[in-house]
Design an enzyme around this catalytic site. Sequence first.
Site, PDB file in Angstrom:
ATOM      1  CG  ASN A 172      -3.479  -2.583   7.081  1.00 10.46           C
ATOM      2  OD1 ASN A 172      -3.271  -2.202   5.924  1.00 10.46           O
ATOM      3  ND2 ASN A 172      -4.593  -3.190   7.437  1.00 10.46           N
TER       4      ASN A 172
ATOM      5  CE  LYS B  60      -3.674  -2.474   2.522  1.00 13.55           C
ATOM      6  NZ  LYS B  60      -4.694  -2.388   3.588  1.00 13.55           N
TER       7      LYS B  60
ATOM      8  CG  HIS C 243      -5.016  -6.418  -0.151  1.00 13.93           C
ATOM      9  ND1 HIS C 243      -6.238  -6.535   0.477  1.00 13.93           N
ATOM     10  CD2 HIS C 243      -5.050  -7.269  -1.210  1.00 13.93           C
ATOM     11  CE1 HIS C 243      -6.983  -7.412  -0.191  1.00 13.93           C
ATOM     12  NE2 HIS C 243      -6.286  -7.865  -1.222  1.00 13.93           N
TER      13      HIS C 243
END
Length: 152
Positions: free
Chosen positions: A112, A9, A115
């Site tokens: 986070n 990300k 993915h």
Amino acid sequence: MERTFILLKPDCVQRRLMGDVIGRMESKGLNFIAMKMLQITPDLAKQHYAEHVEKGWYPTLEGFITGGPVMAAVLEGLDAIRVVREMLGATNGLQASPGTIRGDYSSSRQMNLVHGSDGPEAACREISLYFSDEELCSYEPTITPWMRAADE
Ligand code: ADP
Ligand code: MG
């Protein structure tokens, strides 16, 4: 052999953590068979996160995921879908176990870092959302005999 899709990300790219994440997955024995850098459009974000589009927090997710370049990749390996999800850890970095990627590098529910497909249907759908069949370069690494026994 199973295939799964991962997306490094925008926070992962900006924080210069791509090499660490890729290195962990290679060290584990997963094979990278496709990789591309791109900037996700709002339209692609809605397709990728179709299951979340109606949620109240979706707009902030879309802003985040379209906010900078990402690296999309396809990995191949035994139980690759489950193995990658376990390497990522829980969604919220504050709750992810130490030793997982999110547990070691993230202190956020949204940022986070990576993915990973959550099941075979998602993997199939996500791989074809980002890659054509011709872009998948499946191969047998010569080191395989030193990664696992012949009957595994
Ligand atoms: P996972 O990526 O672990 O499968 P989810 O499918 O629940 O997690 O959510 C997709 C992504 O949306 C998460 O990885 C995270 O980046 C973001 N996200 C999850 N929950 C929230 C939330 N409450 N607010 C903002 N972003 C969220
Ligand atoms: Mg999910």
